[in-house]
Design a protein around this motif. Structure first.
Motif: not given
Lengths: 178, 164
Positions: B55, B91-92, B51-52, B47-48, B87-88
């Protein structure tokens, strides 16, 4: 602590303009059994907290909005956000008589010592570097527990002694010694 | 009957991840994401990552649009998009993409258009590579889940058939 049940779950308000970071922090907080509300901006956070305008709640003539405000036990916010930054949000919260005791934690992807110091000086309880991890979230519990100190039914075994002022404790000790 | 066993598929997943770690494409943060996945949130990582992908593709398109126009390259806006992508990615655990963003940002701060164009091409390449590899990873993960379901059939069968 175990016998209290779901109604004493802590409620954390998370603020971040990044969808991914919101999803991450929400998941991290939920695995620690916190209830989470995640919002995308400082403006939305202030609305949620009942601080929609610049005034604090005493000048707010609509008393209904005060009653509808949900209890928040901790606020964790990103530093770099458009419009209202995490720092701005921190300042507003600490200026509010009703909200200033809520612990505030700042997150940032940039390690800028002056930024960190500034936030801590203005009342932030923690400053986390992103990406935030489980070990960071574990640091939140003491701040949340501190906020619960004055609730009598939290620890059924000794509700009174926790709230006694030093003078009363001294008086009690003197009495016991007699 | 499905050909590949749960163990084999699990080994394939680990091998793929090991390669990506070794190449520096992914870093430890990706493991942190996996630790957050459990029965209550069984698809958390995909899911994450989904989204990544959405984006990132939007940000890459924006960056290309900003660079295409020679006269009006808005380096400020580029910096904003890059910070978001950095940033994203961080984060992953998309380490290589994040590192290219850093170089890209440095070029944009100097208004270095050729440097920015080179960095954007590299970014698009790295993004494609990561996307392909992670799609492969999630496909193997799905196959493994199916294989596990076949091996351990749902207990309802026993309820409907009391003789066992």
């Amino acid at each position: 602590m175990n016998g209290l049940g779901a109604e004493t779950q802590f409620h954390v308000l998370a603020v971040d303009d990044s969808i991914i970071d919101r999803k991450l922090i929400e998941r991290l907080l939920k695995t620690s059994s916190y209830q989470v509300t995640a919002v995308e901006s400082g403006v939305k956070a202030l609305e949620f907290l009942g601080l929609a305008g610049d005034e604090d709640e005493f000048s707010n003539s609509d008393s209904n909005s005060k009653c509808q405000r949900v209890e928040v036990n901790l606020i964790i916010t990103d530093y770099s956000m458009p419009a209202i930054t995490g720092y701005d949000l921190l300042r507003k919260i600490k200026k509010s008589t009703s909200l200033r005791d809520i612990p505030v934690v700042i997150m940032s992807s940039e390690n800028v010592p002056s930024r960190i110091n500034s936030c801590l000086e203005h009342g932030a309880d923690e400053f986390f570097l992103k990406p935030v991890r489980q070990s960071d979230v574990n640091k939140l519990r003491p701040h949340l527990m501190r906020g619960q100190k004055n609730i009598p039914n939290l620890n059924k075994r000794k509700p009174v002694e926790e709230c006694l002022s030093p003078d009363r404790i001294r008086a009690k000790l003197n009495h016991d010694l007699e | 009957m499905l050909g590949l066993s749960v163990e084999q598929l699990g080994a394939d997943m680990n091998r793929l991840l090991a390669i990506l770690f070794h190449q520096g494409v992914l870093d430890e943060q990706f493991l942190q994401l996996q630790h957050l996945q459990d029965e209550s949130s069984p698809n958390f990582v995909s899911e994450v990552v989904t989204i990544y992908f959405h984006e990132s593709e939007k940000l890459l398109r924006n960056l290309r649009a900003l660079l295409v126009d020679k006269e009006l390259s808005d380096y400020n806006k580029m910096g904003i998009h890059l910070n978001q992508l950095m940033g994203s990615s961080s984060s992953i655990g998309a380490q290589r993409i994040r590192n290219v963003c850093i170089a890209f940002r440095a070029a944009s701060e100097l208004n270095n258009r050729p440097g920015c164009l080179r960095a954007l091409e590299l970014l698009e390449y790295e993004y494609c590579y990561l996307k392909n590899k992670l799609h492969e990873f999630f496909q193997i993960e799905q196959q493994r889940m199916l294989a596990a379901a076949v091996r351990y059939p749902a207990p309802q069968q026993h309820i409907n058939n009391p003789q066992g």
